[in-house]
Each structure stands twice: as structure tokens, then as C-alpha cells.
Design an enzyme around this catalytic site. Structure first.
Site, short mmCIF file in Angstrom:
data_model
loop_
_atom_site.label_atom_id
_atom_site.label_comp_id
_atom_site.label_asym_id
_atom_site.label_seq_id
_atom_site.Cartn_x
_atom_site.Cartn_y
_atom_site.Cartn_z
N TRP A 21 28.59 43.37 43.62
CA TRP A 21 27.17 43.02 43.50
C TRP A 21 26.31 44.16 44.06
O TRP A 21 25.29 44.54 43.49
CB TRP A 21 26.93 41.72 44.25
CG TRP A 21 25.53 41.14 44.15
CD1 TRP A 21 24.50 41.56 43.35
CD2 TRP A 21 25.05 40.00 44.87
NE1 TRP A 21 23.40 40.76 43.54
CE2 TRP A 21 23.70 39.79 44.46
CE3 TRP A 21 25.61 39.13 45.80
CZ2 TRP A 21 22.92 38.76 44.99
CZ3 TRP A 21 24.83 38.10 46.30
CH2 TRP A 21 23.51 37.92 45.91
N ASP A 51 35.57 42.68 41.16
CA ASP A 51 34.74 41.65 40.54
C ASP A 51 33.34 42.19 40.32
O ASP A 51 32.73 42.77 41.22
CB ASP A 51 34.68 40.42 41.45
CG ASP A 51 33.81 39.32 40.84
OD1 ASP A 51 34.33 38.56 40.01
OD2 ASP A 51 32.62 39.23 41.20
N TYR A 56 24.51 42.50 37.32
CA TYR A 56 24.40 43.33 38.52
C TYR A 56 23.82 44.68 38.12
O TYR A 56 24.52 45.55 37.58
CB TYR A 56 25.76 43.53 39.18
CG TYR A 56 26.40 42.27 39.75
CD1 TYR A 56 25.67 41.10 39.92
CD2 TYR A 56 27.74 42.26 40.12
CE1 TYR A 56 26.25 39.95 40.44
CE2 TYR A 56 28.33 41.12 40.64
CZ TYR A 56 27.58 39.97 40.80
OH TYR A 56 28.18 38.84 41.31
N HIS A 123 28.96 32.57 34.59
CA HIS A 123 28.30 32.99 35.83
C HIS A 123 27.39 31.87 36.36
O HIS A 123 26.20 31.84 36.08
CB HIS A 123 27.49 34.26 35.58
CG HIS A 123 27.14 35.00 36.84
ND1 HIS A 123 26.60 36.26 36.83
CD2 HIS A 123 27.25 34.66 38.14
CE1 HIS A 123 26.40 36.67 38.06
NE2 HIS A 123 26.77 35.70 38.88
N SER A 154 32.61 30.83 37.56
CA SER A 154 32.07 31.02 38.90
C SER A 154 31.10 29.87 39.14
O SER A 154 30.22 29.62 38.31
CB SER A 154 31.34 32.36 38.99
OG SER A 154 30.83 32.57 40.29
#
Length: 329
Positions: A21, A51, A56, A123, A154
């Protein structure tokens, strides 16, 4: 570093991975080269699970990960998980259809520079998405087409994870789990293990609180989510400090220090606490600092924590944190 098998994917991955991230932003400014250096540092420490997500930095994180893996010719040695869905505007369940998912997957394939994504995760989709079989059928079709090898979800909430693993094609669930977010241990981890679903743990250090890095007067850059998302202004507040009010988290972390072994840092203690739960496959702390990455990786080599240290962690959770998070996620 020890490895664990990610559900039914066949991927044996390191217990400590890298969350990227930070490479996209939301944690302060950085250059592309600083982002690449973080990935290199993780690979140098033996990390083989990365990941990322398509949002991002609007694809920047995916691109930087792909560039380093190309540079190292390391694609066969590393598993890359990415995510899709948060590009939807508005972010609604109806948008998780075959057309949009294929478009997102194709974009991630291009950003990473691969024909097939190792693992594609929805997501943190809206609640209604989990009751749309057609969404999961679309993922299965993309897998059949060779655009992704495996898929998972997620999630924000335990209940979402429990619902997701009812779909047989879901091979992994990414969830927040740490000494400040203990609810997944009540039922979710047991159910995931029973169904042989891989568990990827994100936000393990509660945005730095569980690294023992802050005092109550800490200030964060304007572009850092720990500044602008404390009340959930931009996205789910549970992603920032694991949903714990900052001042409460600082005090709880201070109390938890008494449970940390002499040979470990607070961050290592936290990661070891998570790994002591066998259902967890891998943890994805994010960092741009090579020393912090090495420190995180070393947690895999620590012995399991004693019963007394686990009990102390539960006491701190009950005394300071539970009332703020347990009923919400």
C-alpha cells in the site's frame, strides 16, 4: 523463513510477506525508486509473497512490483496477490459484474506485466456482493480463461469472510487480525482452517501502533491516512490504526510492552502473536524501511509465545480495546 501453504492454491509462501500500500501513497510522499527499494529489500530478506492492489497509487504499486520482479527475473520465485473493485465509482455491488471485473483484471495484468495473475482478491466489496453468485461465477470464468490462477476476497468484517468462504472457488481471505483486532480468532480462523482456505493478515501492526512507534502527540503528514482517515473520512476507519482511537491505542500499546520478550521488538512480538494462530497463512506488514522489513521477517524465527504472554495480550485487549472494535468488525 518458514513457509505455509496458501489454502488450496498450492502456493507455499513465507510467513511474512510484504504489503505494498505504501508504494502507492496514503503514507506520505515517496519516489518510484524508494518504492522499488522497499520491494528489493523484502526480496533480499527472503520474502516471496507480495500483496498489492490496482488502486494503490492508481496502479503505481503494481507497476513498481512488476518492475522489480522483472529486474530480478524473480516471477517464478514470488507469489503476487492483487485486488480489484475499489475503482468502481460509485462503489456498489452491482458494479462487481463480469464486464468490470474483466476490465480491472486486464488492467492489473498490464500494470504488473503478466499474462496470468497469481491471486486476484475482491477489494473489500460492499455487503451485497457476497450474495451475488454471478460475481463469483465471473471470477471462475476469468480463471478458466487463464487471466487469473486463483481468487479470493479481502474483507472488512468477520461475517463477510464467513460468507465468502461458502463459495467453493474462494481460496483465500484477507482480513485484519492483530492484538487490537482479536475477533477473527473466535470463529473465522477455525472455519477457514476447516475449509482449507488461506488466510492473509493485513494491518498487523495497526498502522504502527503495535510497533510501539508513537506517543500521544505524534503528528502525521497531511497526505498520510493516519492523519486524514482517523474518523473514516476516506474509507473504512478500521484500516487506520485498526479502528482503535489513536490515544487509546497508544496507551494500550504501552501496557502491552510488558508482554514483549526481552529478545524481541514490539513489532516482532505482534507478528509472532499472529503466527501463533495456525490458521494464518501469511502476514503482510507494509514498510519502506529496509531495517523494519528485516525486523519483521525475523519474527518468523522467534519461538511461540508463552501462555502467560497470550493471556496478557487478551487482558490488554479487554481492558482498552474491545469496546471500540469488537462489535464493529
Amino acid at each position: 523463513m518458514d513457509r505455509r501453504t496458501l489454502g488450496t492454491t498450492g502456493f507455499d509462501v513465507t510467513e511474512i510477506g510484504l504489503g505494498t500500500w505504501q508504494l502507492g501513497g496514503d503514507w506520505g510522499e515517496l519516489t518510484d525508486e524508494e518504492g522499488r527499494e522497499a520491494v528489493r529489500a523484502a526480496l533480499d530478506e527472503g520474502v516471496d509473497f507480495l500483496d498489492t492492489a490496482d488502486v494503490y497509487g492508481d496502479g503505481r504499486s503494481e507497476r513498481l512490483v512488476g518492475e522489480v520482479l522483472d529486474e530480478r527475473d524473480a516471477w517464478d520465485e514470488v507469489t503476487v496477490a492483487t485486488k480489484a473493485g475499489r475503482r468502481l465509482d460509485p462503489h456498489e455491488a452491482d458494479g462487481y459484474d463480469a464486464e468490470n471485473l474483466e476490465r480491472f483484471v486486464d488492467r492489473s495484468r498490464e500494470q504488473l506485466g503478466v499474462e496470468t495473475l497469481d491471486l486476484l482478491q475482491l477489494h473489500c466489496p460492499p455487503w451485497e456482493t457476497y450474495y451475488r453468485p454471478e460475481t463469483f461465477e465471473a471470477l471462475s470464468d476469468l480463471r478458466a480463461d487463464g487471466k487469473l490462477a486463483h481468487y479470493g476476497v479481502s474483507v472488512e468484517k468477520v461475517e463477510q469472510g464467513l460468507k465468502a468462504i461458502e463459495y467453493p472457488g474462494v481460496e483465500s481471505v484477507q482480513i485484519i487480525f492483530n492484538p487490537f483486532r482479536q475477533r477473527p480468532a473466535e470463529r473465522f480462523l477455525r472455519e477457514a482452517e476447516k475449509r482449507n482456505v488461506g488466510v492473509v493478515v493485513r494491518v498487523p501492526l495497526a498502522s504502527g501502533l503495535l510497533a510501539g512507534a508513537f506517543d500521544a502527540d505524534e503528528e502525521f503528514p497531511e497526505e498520510d491516512h493516519r492523519n486524514y482517515n482517523r474518523e473514516g473520512e476516506a474509507f473504512d476507519v478500521g484500516e487506520t490504526f485498526a479502528g482503535v482511537p489513536f490515544e487509546v491505542g497508544v496507551k494500550a500499546a504501552e501496557e502491552l510492552e510488558a508482554a514483549v520478550p526481552e529478545n524481541a521488538t514490539m513489532a516482532q512480538f505482534t507478528l509472532r502473536w499472529i503466527l501463533d494462530h495456525d490458521a494464518v497463512t501469511t502476514i503482510i506488514p507494509g514498510s519502506l524501511d529496509a531495517d523494519h522489513i528485516a525486523d519483521n521477517v525475523a519474527a518468523s524465527s522467534l519461538p511461540s509465545l508463552s501462555v502467560d504472554r497470550h493471556r496478557r495480550t487478551e487482558d490488554v485487549y479487554d481492558d482498552y480495546v474491545r469496546e471500540h472494535v469488537h462489535h464493529r468488525w
